[in-house]
Motif scaffolding. Structure first.
Motif, PDB file in Angstrom:
ATOM      1  N   MET A   1       9.616  -3.631 -12.129  1.00  0.00           N
ATOM      2  CA  MET A   1       8.164  -3.056 -11.567  1.00  0.00           C
ATOM      3  C   MET A   1       7.817  -3.313 -10.414  1.00  0.00           C
ATOM      4  O   MET A   1       8.157  -4.579  -9.942  1.00  0.00           O
ATOM      5  CB  MET A   1       7.011  -3.790 -12.731  1.00  0.00           C
ATOM      6  N   SER A   2       7.480  -2.464  -9.562  1.00  0.00           N
ATOM      7  CA  SER A   2       7.032  -2.812  -8.078  1.00  0.00           C
ATOM      8  C   SER A   2       5.628  -2.644  -8.016  1.00  0.00           C
ATOM      9  O   SER A   2       5.077  -1.483  -8.564  1.00  0.00           O
ATOM     10  CB  SER A   2       7.513  -1.657  -7.273  1.00  0.00           C
ATOM     11  N   LEU A   3       5.014  -3.811  -7.960  1.00  0.00           N
ATOM     12  CA  LEU A   3       3.328  -3.801  -7.753  1.00  0.00           C
ATOM     13  C   LEU A   3       2.950  -3.218  -6.270  1.00  0.00           C
ATOM     14  O   LEU A   3       2.217  -2.063  -6.492  1.00  0.00           O
ATOM     15  CB  LEU A   3       2.841  -5.069  -7.803  1.00  0.00           C
ATOM     16  N   PHE A   4       3.594  -3.180  -5.104  1.00  0.00           N
ATOM     17  CA  PHE A   4       3.082  -3.016  -4.058  1.00  0.00           C
ATOM     18  C   PHE A   4       4.539  -2.511  -3.175  1.00  0.00           C
ATOM     19  O   PHE A   4       5.392  -3.259  -3.231  1.00  0.00           O
ATOM     20  CB  PHE A   4       2.352  -3.942  -3.183  1.00  0.00           C
ATOM     21  N   ASN A   5       4.344  -1.344  -2.630  1.00  0.00           N
ATOM     22  CA  ASN A   5       5.305  -1.319  -1.432  1.00  0.00           C
ATOM     23  C   ASN A   5       4.548  -0.998  -0.234  1.00  0.00           C
ATOM     24  O   ASN A   5       3.905  -0.168   0.149  1.00  0.00           O
ATOM     25  CB  ASN A   5       5.623   0.190  -1.982  1.00  0.00           C
ATOM     26  N   THR A   6       5.012  -2.063   0.656  1.00  0.00           N
ATOM     27  CA  THR A   6       4.418  -2.444   1.870  1.00  0.00           C
ATOM     28  C   THR A   6       5.272  -2.033   2.940  1.00  0.00           C
ATOM     29  O   THR A   6       5.186  -2.392   4.259  1.00  0.00           O
ATOM     30  CB  THR A   6       4.060  -3.865   1.868  1.00  0.00           C
ATOM     31  N   ARG A   7       6.132  -1.110   2.809  1.00  0.00           N
ATOM     32  CA  ARG A   7       7.326  -0.926   3.833  1.00  0.00           C
ATOM     33  C   ARG A   7       6.845   0.085   4.952  1.00  0.00           C
ATOM     34  O   ARG A   7       7.230   0.492   5.802  1.00  0.00           O
ATOM     35  CB  ARG A   7       8.608  -0.443   3.197  1.00  0.00           C
ATOM     36  N   HIS A   8       5.604   0.952   4.633  1.00  0.00           N
ATOM     37  CA  HIS A   8       5.282   1.963   5.561  1.00  0.00           C
ATOM     38  C   HIS A   8       4.217   1.462   6.558  1.00  0.00           C
ATOM     39  O   HIS A   8       4.316   0.364   6.814  1.00  0.00           O
ATOM     40  CB  HIS A   8       4.860   3.109   4.649  1.00  0.00           C
ATOM     41  N   PHE A   9       3.151   2.235   6.396  1.00  0.00           N
ATOM     42  CA  PHE A   9       2.218   1.923   7.649  1.00  0.00           C
ATOM     43  C   PHE A   9       1.168   0.545   7.397  1.00  0.00           C
ATOM     44  O   PHE A   9       0.717   0.349   8.145  1.00  0.00           O
ATOM     45  CB  PHE A   9       1.291   3.175   7.981  1.00  0.00           C
ATOM     46  N   CYS A  10       1.408   0.156   6.125  1.00  0.00           N
ATOM     47  CA  CYS A  10       0.361  -0.865   5.798  1.00  0.00           C
ATOM     48  C   CYS A  10       1.029  -2.253   6.011  1.00  0.00           C
ATOM     49  O   CYS A  10       2.259  -2.423   5.483  1.00  0.00           O
ATOM     50  CB  CYS A  10      -0.042  -0.763   4.388  1.00  0.00           C
ATOM     51  N   SER A  50      -0.700   3.761  -1.261  1.00  0.00           N
ATOM     52  CA  SER A  50      -0.483   4.708  -0.353  1.00  0.00           C
ATOM     53  C   SER A  50      -0.994   4.539   1.199  1.00  0.00           C
ATOM     54  O   SER A  50      -0.862   5.183   2.006  1.00  0.00           O
ATOM     55  CB  SER A  50      -1.097   5.996  -0.728  1.00  0.00           C
ATOM     56  N   CYS A  51      -1.840   3.408   1.260  1.00  0.00           N
ATOM     57  CA  CYS A  51      -2.612   3.024   2.617  1.00  0.00           C
ATOM     58  C   CYS A  51      -3.384   4.131   2.922  1.00  0.00           C
ATOM     59  O   CYS A  51      -3.634   4.422   4.048  1.00  0.00           O
ATOM     60  CB  CYS A  51      -1.446   2.627   3.435  1.00  0.00           C
ATOM     61  N   PHE A  52      -3.874   5.221   2.032  1.00  0.00           N
ATOM     62  CA  PHE A  52      -4.754   6.169   2.452  1.00  0.00           C
ATOM     63  C   PHE A  52      -4.048   7.367   3.031  1.00  0.00           C
ATOM     64  O   PHE A  52      -4.655   8.069   3.632  1.00  0.00           O
ATOM     65  CB  PHE A  52      -5.918   5.685   2.836  1.00  0.00           C
ATOM     66  N   PHE A  53      -2.714   7.379   3.041  1.00  0.00           N
ATOM     67  CA  PHE A  53      -2.077   8.437   3.706  1.00  0.00           C
ATOM     68  C   PHE A  53      -1.374   9.280   2.599  1.00  0.00           C
ATOM     69  O   PHE A  53      -0.879   8.984   1.700  1.00  0.00           O
ATOM     70  CB  PHE A  53      -0.944   7.833   4.359  1.00  0.00           C
ATOM     71  N   GLU A  54      -1.605  10.638   2.705  1.00  0.00           N
ATOM     72  CA  GLU A  54      -1.101  11.554   1.675  1.00  0.00           C
ATOM     73  C   GLU A  54       0.578  11.610   1.485  1.00  0.00           C
ATOM     74  O   GLU A  54       0.985  11.488   0.654  1.00  0.00           O
ATOM     75  CB  GLU A  54      -1.687  13.053   2.176  1.00  0.00           C
ATOM     76  N   ASP A  55       1.167  11.455   2.808  1.00  0.00           N
ATOM     77  CA  ASP A  55       2.570  11.416   2.752  1.00  0.00           C
ATOM     78  C   ASP A  55       2.895  10.327   2.082  1.00  0.00           C
ATOM     79  O   ASP A  55       4.072  10.350   1.447  1.00  0.00           O
ATOM     80  CB  ASP A  55       2.979  11.646   4.172  1.00  0.00           C
ATOM     81  N   VAL A  58       3.010  10.546  -1.928  1.00  0.00           N
ATOM     82  CA  VAL A  58       3.828  11.540  -2.029  1.00  0.00           C
ATOM     83  C   VAL A  58       5.341  10.855  -2.339  1.00  0.00           C
ATOM     84  O   VAL A  58       6.038  10.968  -3.244  1.00  0.00           O
ATOM     85  CB  VAL A  58       4.084  13.006  -1.381  1.00  0.00           C
ATOM     86  N   GLU A  59       5.469  10.039  -1.198  1.00  0.00           N
ATOM     87  CA  GLU A  59       6.612   8.945  -1.186  1.00  0.00           C
ATOM     88  C   GLU A  59       6.722   8.190  -2.356  1.00  0.00           C
ATOM     89  O   GLU A  59       7.801   8.049  -3.015  1.00  0.00           O
ATOM     90  CB  GLU A  59       6.808   8.331   0.152  1.00  0.00           C
ATOM     91  N   GLY A  60       5.647   7.672  -2.793  1.00  0.00           N
ATOM     92  CA  GLY A  60       5.158   6.724  -3.767  1.00  0.00           C
ATOM     93  C   GLY A  60       5.690   7.317  -5.157  1.00  0.00           C
ATOM     94  O   GLY A  60       6.375   6.743  -6.229  1.00  0.00           O
ATOM     95  N   ILE A  87      -1.311   8.522 -12.754  1.00  0.00           N
ATOM     96  CA  ILE A  87      -2.506   8.514 -12.650  1.00  0.00           C
ATOM     97  C   ILE A  87      -2.762   8.706 -11.334  1.00  0.00           C
ATOM     98  O   ILE A  87      -2.107   8.015 -10.392  1.00  0.00           O
ATOM     99  CB  ILE A  87      -3.082   7.014 -13.176  1.00  0.00           C
ATOM    100  N   GLY A  88      -3.887   9.365 -10.775  1.00  0.00           N
ATOM    101  CA  GLY A  88      -4.050   9.880  -9.420  1.00  0.00           C
ATOM    102  C   GLY A  88      -4.682   8.566  -8.681  1.00  0.00           C
ATOM    103  O   GLY A  88      -4.940   7.567  -9.077  1.00  0.00           O
ATOM    104  N   HIS A  89      -4.850   9.049  -7.300  1.00  0.00           N
ATOM    105  CA  HIS A  89      -5.350   8.071  -6.333  1.00  0.00           C
ATOM    106  C   HIS A  89      -6.885   7.862  -6.367  1.00  0.00           C
ATOM    107  O   HIS A  89      -7.597   8.766  -7.037  1.00  0.00           O
ATOM    108  CB  HIS A  89      -4.709   8.486  -5.029  1.00  0.00           C
ATOM    109  N   LEU A  90      -7.240   7.134  -5.740  1.00  0.00           N
ATOM    110  CA  LEU A  90      -8.893   6.989  -5.460  1.00  0.00           C
ATOM    111  C   LEU A  90      -9.387   8.033  -4.870  1.00  0.00           C
ATOM    112  O   LEU A  90     -10.695   8.661  -4.828  1.00  0.00           O
ATOM    113  CB  LEU A  90      -9.529   5.739  -4.872  1.00  0.00           C
TER     114      LEU A  90
END
Length: 522
Positions: A1-10, A50-55, A58-60, A87-90
């Motif tokens: 289980m991966s809780l957070f993916n922080t490799r992108h812009f965040c 998602s750091c509030f980015f749509e791309d 989608v990557e997640g 389950i969708g995003h905020l």
């Protein structure tokens, strides 16, 4: 289980969204702990930020579908479990981006994750969701605080139960660590006496406080419209309540009313003294030479003209308004008619001395009484029509002075009022013209000089009165008319009778037949 993916812009997920993860993790744990909810099923989840980015969203989603460290589209590398839903995003924009991908692979995206669920938590609270996925009616209201050291405090401050909100405001701590409720408007409250006025181009929470217009109040805070006071009342200084208007009229207790009343008393006493002098010396040549009968009528009319001022001072009533102008017009018409009769008698007396002149029989009291009767009859007709058609009545003026009620007499028919004044003016001008024409008669008939000057004073007073009367308002309108009555009556008294009284009292040697004339007017 991966809780957070922080490799992108965040660089690091925001701590303020931790509560959403905690709520979700708590719900999954409670469902797995209770075998009655999903028998023989254990829920798991993968969660990406998602750091509030749509791309990034989608990557997640692709990573969850692939199940590995790297993304392998169209491959399922899950070593455990099976993905059944997302389950969708905020944010709706990120949720729509995820939904576009999920439609390709046929996975549903949930907005409400359970339906027809009914269970009890370890703390004894009953939790259920109906067939529409709606939560229970009872909801706890929590106050979350995140301190500078990233610690979190949660406090229950109220509940929503049975469609009612219960909130303990004293337990709520706001973001600035203050118990003062922040304002949701950009303007201060409008205190009583002011109304809210929206500012064009700004939100409805932004407004200015405009003072109520004249005659209006507001008695509550942040009122959008002002209330008009009743006619008998007026706003106080703060315009937050209506108070009774101040009542004004020409009162005896006012300095102006006292002055006019005192002047009336003085002139009445002087006229009474003149009448007494003329009665005492009625057989002397100077009294008889001035037509004693007309003189007595004129003096008595002047006495009543001074007394009629009393009808103008004090609170207007139905009776005083009916009598005020009518009595004044009739008395003054009698006085002017008497003066006109004296002028005509002088003219008749002079022409009777010429050959072919008017008979001496017309020089007696019969002619003077006839002239007075005819002149007064015209004014009686005017006043009768006035009283029958549109009589005067008590009235209230609430517009002339701010916050005050002026009690006054409405003339009823202004046409009749000015017709009565015009009739008196016609008689006065006629008397003045006749007296001016005969002013050069022999000295034995020098009464014309006194009549000319008295009518000049009378006409000057009333010509000045009319424009001043039209410009004044309130009790000063009545004061102007009273002043005109006193001034014109005093002018007749001083011009016609005071010189004779001076001769009778101070210079009695001139009160002889030789000094006046050997002719006597009867």
């Amino acid at each position: 289980m991966s809780l957070f993916n922080t490799r992108h812009f965040c660089d690091m997920p925001s701590p303020r969204f931790l509560r959403h993860f905690l709520a979700f993790d708590f719900a999954v744990s409670e469902i797995n702990r209770n075998a009655d909810i999903l028998p023989n099923v254990t829920l798991g989840y993968d969660m990406f930020d998602s750091c509030f980015f749509e791309d990034t969203a989608v990557e997640g989603s692709l990573r969850i579908l692939s199940g590995g460290v790297k993304m392998y589209p169209n491959y399922d590398c899950h070593g455990y479990g099976k993905v059944v839903a997302f389950i969708g995003h905020l944010l709706s924009s990120s949720s729509q981006a995820i939904a576009s991908l999920l439609r390709v692979y046929g996975y549903p995206q949930l907005t409400r994750y359970v339906k027809r669920v009914h269970f009890r938590t370890t703390s004894g609270d009953e939790i259920f969701f109906d067939e529409k996925g709606d939560p229970p009616e009872r909801i706890d209201l929590l106050n979350w605080l995140i301190f500078p050291n990233d610690t979190v405090k949660r406090t229950q401050v109220g509940q929503y139960h049975s469609q009612q909100l219960f909130l303990n405001k004293s337990t709520v701590i706001w973001g600035n660590l203050s118990d003062m409720t922040p304002r949701s408007v950009c303007s201060e409250d409008c205190i009583p006496g002011y109304r809210k006025s929206l500012v064009k181009g700004k939100p409805v929470c932004c407004f200015v406080c405009a003072p109520c217009s004249e005659g209006e109040i507001t008695n509550t805070t942040d009122t959008e419209t002002c209330i008009i006071c009743p006619e008998e009342e007026w706003p106080n200084e703060k315009k937050d309540r209506c108070v009774k208007r101040v009542t004004l009229f020409l009162n005896i207790q006012d300095p102006l009313g006292t002055l006019l009343l005192a002047s009336t008393g003085v002139f009445f006493i002087m006229t009474t003294v003149v009448l007494a002098i003329f009665i005492k010396h009625r057989d002397t040549p100077i009294v008889r030479a001035n037509n004693i009968h007309v003189s007595f009528i004129l003096i008595i009319s002047l006495m009543f003209s001074f007394l009629c001022v009393l009808l103008f001072i004090g609170r207007p009533t139905v009776l005083s308004c009916l009598l005020r102008q009518v009595v004044f017009c009739l008395i003054f018409t009698l006085a002017i008619s008497s003066t006109l009769a004296k002028t005509i008698i002088v003219l008749v007396a002079f022409t009777s001395t010429k050959p072919g002149g008017i008979s001496k029989n017309w020089m007696g009291s019969s002619l003077s009484r006839l002239i007075i009767f005819i002149c007064c009859l015209g004014q009686v007709l005017i006043c009768s029509v006035w009283l029958l058609q549109s009589p005067p009545f008590p009235d209230k003026d609430t517009r002339s002075e701010v916050g005050k009620i002026i009690l006054q007499c409405n003339e009823g028919s202004t046409t009749a009022f000015y017709a009565a004044l015009g009739y008196m003016g016609f008689l006065a001008v006629s008397s003045f013209i006749l007296a001016f024409l005969v002013r050069k008669l022999p000295d034995c008939f020098n009464e014309a000089h006194y009549i000319t000057f008295s009518m000049l004073v009378f006409c000057s007073v009333w010509v000045t009165f009319i424009p001043v009367y039209l410009r004044t308002k309130g009790k000063y309108t009545v004061a102007v008319e009273v002043f005109a009555i006193l001034a014109s009556s005093a002018g007749l008294l001083f011009c016609l009778f005071i010189p004779k009284c001076f001769t009778i009292i101070i210079r009695p040697e001139r009160n002889s037949r030789e000094s006046v004339s050997d002719r006597k007017l009867h």
